[in-house]
Design a protein around this motif. Structure first.
Motif, PDB file in Angstrom:
ATOM      1  N   GLY A 110       0.787  -1.226   0.000  1.00  9.91           N
ATOM      2  CA  GLY A 110       0.000   0.000   0.000  1.00  9.91           C
ATOM      3  C   GLY A 110       0.821   1.279   0.000  1.00  9.91           C
ATOM      4  N   ARG A 111       2.150   1.156  -0.064  1.00 16.08           N
ATOM      5  CA  ARG A 111       3.014   2.331   0.011  1.00 16.08           C
ATOM      6  C   ARG A 111       3.964   2.465  -1.176  1.00 16.08           C
ATOM      7  N   PHE A 112       4.043   1.429  -2.006  1.00 13.21           N
ATOM      8  CA  PHE A 112       5.017   1.446  -3.083  1.00 13.21           C
ATOM      9  C   PHE A 112       4.408   0.932  -4.385  1.00 13.21           C
ATOM     10  N   VAL A 113       4.929   1.428  -5.502  1.00 15.22           N
ATOM     11  CA  VAL A 113       4.678   0.817  -6.799  1.00 15.22           C
ATOM     12  C   VAL A 113       6.009   0.250  -7.254  1.00 15.22           C
ATOM     13  N   VAL A 114       5.994  -1.029  -7.597  1.00 19.44           N
ATOM     14  CA  VAL A 114       7.206  -1.769  -7.942  1.00 19.44           C
ATOM     15  C   VAL A 114       7.195  -2.092  -9.431  1.00 19.44           C
ATOM     16  N   ILE A 115       8.329  -1.853 -10.078  1.00 23.70           N
ATOM     17  CA  ILE A 115       8.515  -2.238 -11.477  1.00 23.70           C
ATOM     18  C   ILE A 115       9.636  -3.261 -11.493  1.00 23.70           C
ATOM     19  N   ASP A 116       9.317  -4.485 -11.904  1.00 22.76           N
ATOM     20  CA  ASP A 116      10.313  -5.544 -12.017  1.00 22.76           C
ATOM     21  C   ASP A 116      10.614  -5.783 -13.486  1.00 22.76           C
ATOM     22  N   VAL A 117      11.884  -5.807 -13.826  1.00 21.90           N
ATOM     23  CA  VAL A 117      12.335  -6.170 -15.169  1.00 21.90           C
ATOM     24  C   VAL A 117      12.942  -7.557 -15.032  1.00 21.90           C
ATOM     25  N   LEU A 118      12.201  -8.553 -15.538  1.00 19.82           N
ATOM     26  CA  LEU A 118      12.552  -9.956 -15.342  1.00 19.82           C
ATOM     27  C   LEU A 118      13.376 -10.480 -16.511  1.00 19.82           C
ATOM     28  N   ASP A 119      14.205 -11.472 -16.243  1.00 21.01           N
ATOM     29  CA  ASP A 119      15.012 -12.071 -17.300  1.00 21.01           C
ATOM     30  C   ASP A 119      14.159 -12.453 -18.498  1.00 21.01           C
ATOM     31  N   GLU A 120      14.830 -12.730 -19.579  1.00 21.89           N
ATOM     32  CA  GLU A 120      14.197 -12.913 -20.875  1.00 21.89           C
ATOM     33  C   GLU A 120      12.919 -13.723 -20.839  1.00 21.89           C
ATOM     34  N   ALA A 121      11.951 -13.248 -21.632  1.00 25.36           N
ATOM     35  CA  ALA A 121      10.662 -13.913 -21.759  1.00 25.36           C
ATOM     36  C   ALA A 121      10.839 -15.218 -22.523  1.00 25.36           C
ATOM     37  N   SER A 122       9.913 -16.133 -22.320  1.00 26.53           N
ATOM     38  CA  SER A 122       9.991 -17.382 -23.072  1.00 26.53           C
ATOM     39  C   SER A 122       9.703 -17.102 -24.544  1.00 26.53           C
ATOM     40  N   PRO A 123      10.280 -17.892 -25.458  1.00 26.56           N
ATOM     41  CA  PRO A 123      10.135 -17.628 -26.884  1.00 26.56           C
ATOM     42  C   PRO A 123       8.707 -17.730 -27.399  1.00 26.56           C
ATOM     43  N   THR A 124       7.804 -18.350 -26.628  1.00 34.71           N
ATOM     44  CA  THR A 124       6.425 -18.501 -27.093  1.00 34.71           C
ATOM     45  C   THR A 124       5.587 -17.257 -26.832  1.00 34.71           C
ATOM     46  N   GLU A 125       6.083 -16.318 -26.033  1.00 35.33           N
ATOM     47  CA  GLU A 125       5.304 -15.127 -25.721  1.00 35.33           C
ATOM     48  C   GLU A 125       5.411 -14.109 -26.847  1.00 35.33           C
ATOM     49  N   PRO A 126       4.276 -13.481 -27.208  1.00 33.22           N
ATOM     50  CA  PRO A 126       4.297 -12.497 -28.294  1.00 33.22           C
ATOM     51  C   PRO A 126       5.030 -11.223 -27.873  1.00 33.22           C
ATOM     52  N   THR A 127       5.594 -10.515 -28.854  1.00 38.10           N
ATOM     53  CA  THR A 127       6.261  -9.251 -28.572  1.00 38.10           C
ATOM     54  C   THR A 127       5.527  -8.088 -29.218  1.00 38.10           C
ATOM     55  N   GLU A 128       4.274  -8.308 -29.610  1.00 35.66           N
ATOM     56  CA  GLU A 128       3.509  -7.223 -30.220  1.00 35.66           C
ATOM     57  C   GLU A 128       3.081  -6.210 -29.167  1.00 35.66           C
ATOM     58  N   THR A 129       2.657  -5.036 -29.614  1.00 38.99           N
ATOM     59  CA  THR A 129       2.263  -3.964 -28.715  1.00 38.99           C
ATOM     60  C   THR A 129       1.008  -4.367 -27.943  1.00 38.99           C
ATOM     61  N   THR A 130       1.066  -4.195 -26.624  1.00 37.43           N
ATOM     62  CA  THR A 130      -0.086  -4.482 -25.773  1.00 37.43           C
ATOM     63  C   THR A 130      -0.259  -3.342 -24.787  1.00 37.43           C
ATOM     64  N   SER A 131      -1.463  -3.199 -24.279  1.00 38.24           N
ATOM     65  CA  SER A 131      -1.740  -2.185 -23.275  1.00 38.24           C
ATOM     66  C   SER A 131      -2.716  -2.774 -22.273  1.00 38.24           C
ATOM     67  N   THR A 132      -2.442  -2.598 -20.976  1.00 34.04           N
ATOM     68  CA  THR A 132      -3.328  -3.100 -19.938  1.00 34.04           C
ATOM     69  C   THR A 132      -3.488  -2.065 -18.849  1.00 34.04           C
ATOM     70  N   GLU A 133      -4.664  -1.987 -18.258  1.00 38.04           N
ATOM     71  CA  GLU A 133      -4.928  -1.138 -17.098  1.00 38.04           C
ATOM     72  C   GLU A 133      -4.729  -1.983 -15.860  1.00 38.04           C
ATOM     73  N   GLN A 134      -4.042  -1.453 -14.884  1.00 38.15           N
ATOM     74  CA  GLN A 134      -3.765  -2.178 -13.657  1.00 38.15           C
ATOM     75  C   GLN A 134      -4.318  -1.399 -12.468  1.00 38.15           C
ATOM     76  N   PRO A 135      -5.268  -1.973 -11.721  1.00 43.20           N
ATOM     77  CA  PRO A 135      -5.752  -1.280 -10.528  1.00 43.20           C
ATOM     78  C   PRO A 135      -4.747  -1.406  -9.391  1.00 43.20           C
ATOM     79  N   ILE A 136      -4.847  -0.494  -8.456  1.00 40.99           N
ATOM     80  CA  ILE A 136      -3.997  -0.525  -7.271  1.00 40.99           C
ATOM     81  C   ILE A 136      -4.681  -1.368  -6.205  1.00 40.99           C
TER      82      ILE A 136
END
Length: 146
Positions: A109-135
């Motif tokens: 309830g006090r922080f917003v965290v951005i994690d940059v994780l190691d490489e995605a699996s090759p089956t995941e798409p790399t096309e442009t996506t947009s998502t809304e995220q509630p707090i």
């Protein structure tokens, strides 16, 4: 009579000082074996959206009035997951140095965290996506998010 203007001036200065302190939210970072973490202190209720296209990631906080600061952050994240990070009022832009996944979540309830994780699996798409995220917040005592 003289006390009122002086008292008003003091309250005004205190208000301006508090407002200025809230204007810039300074990020902290942490480097881990499989991910890099960026943490902003955001106690207010806020939503965000994420747009990703190839290795460019744009995280918008549309209702945030403060400036997000990441000054010197990249020099503390040496793994090559992030090539560039820039911020503006309510906006964080990442240029990834790998085909990494990016996760954004609320912590304690006090922080917003951005994690940059190691490489995605090759089956995941790399096309442009947009998502809304509630707090949301986690209950109980939580350890330091970094």
């Amino acid at each position: 009579m003289r006390l009122l203007p002086t008292g008003s001036a003091f309250l005004f200065a205190l208000f301006i000082s508090a407002a200025s302190a809230q204007e810039e939210l300074i990020a902290q970072s942490g480097e881990h074996e499989t991910f890099s973490r960026i943490v902003f202190p955001l106690e207010e209720e806020i939503t965000w959206s994420i747009e990703k296209s190839d290795r460019a990631v744009r995280i918008s906080f549309p209702n945030l009035g403060a400036t997000l600061s990441t000054e010197g952050l990249l020099s503390r994240l040496p793994t090559g997951r992030l090539d560039r990070i820039s911020t503006d009022r309510g906006l964080v832009e990442l240029q990834l140095g790998c085909d990494c996944d990016v996760e954004v979540f609320r912590f304690d309830g006090r922080f917003v965290v951005i994690d940059v994780l190691d490489e995605a699996s090759p089956t995941e798409p790399t096309e442009t996506t947009s998502t809304e995220q509630p707090i949301f917040s986690f209950g109980g005592d939580q350890p330091n998010p970094i």
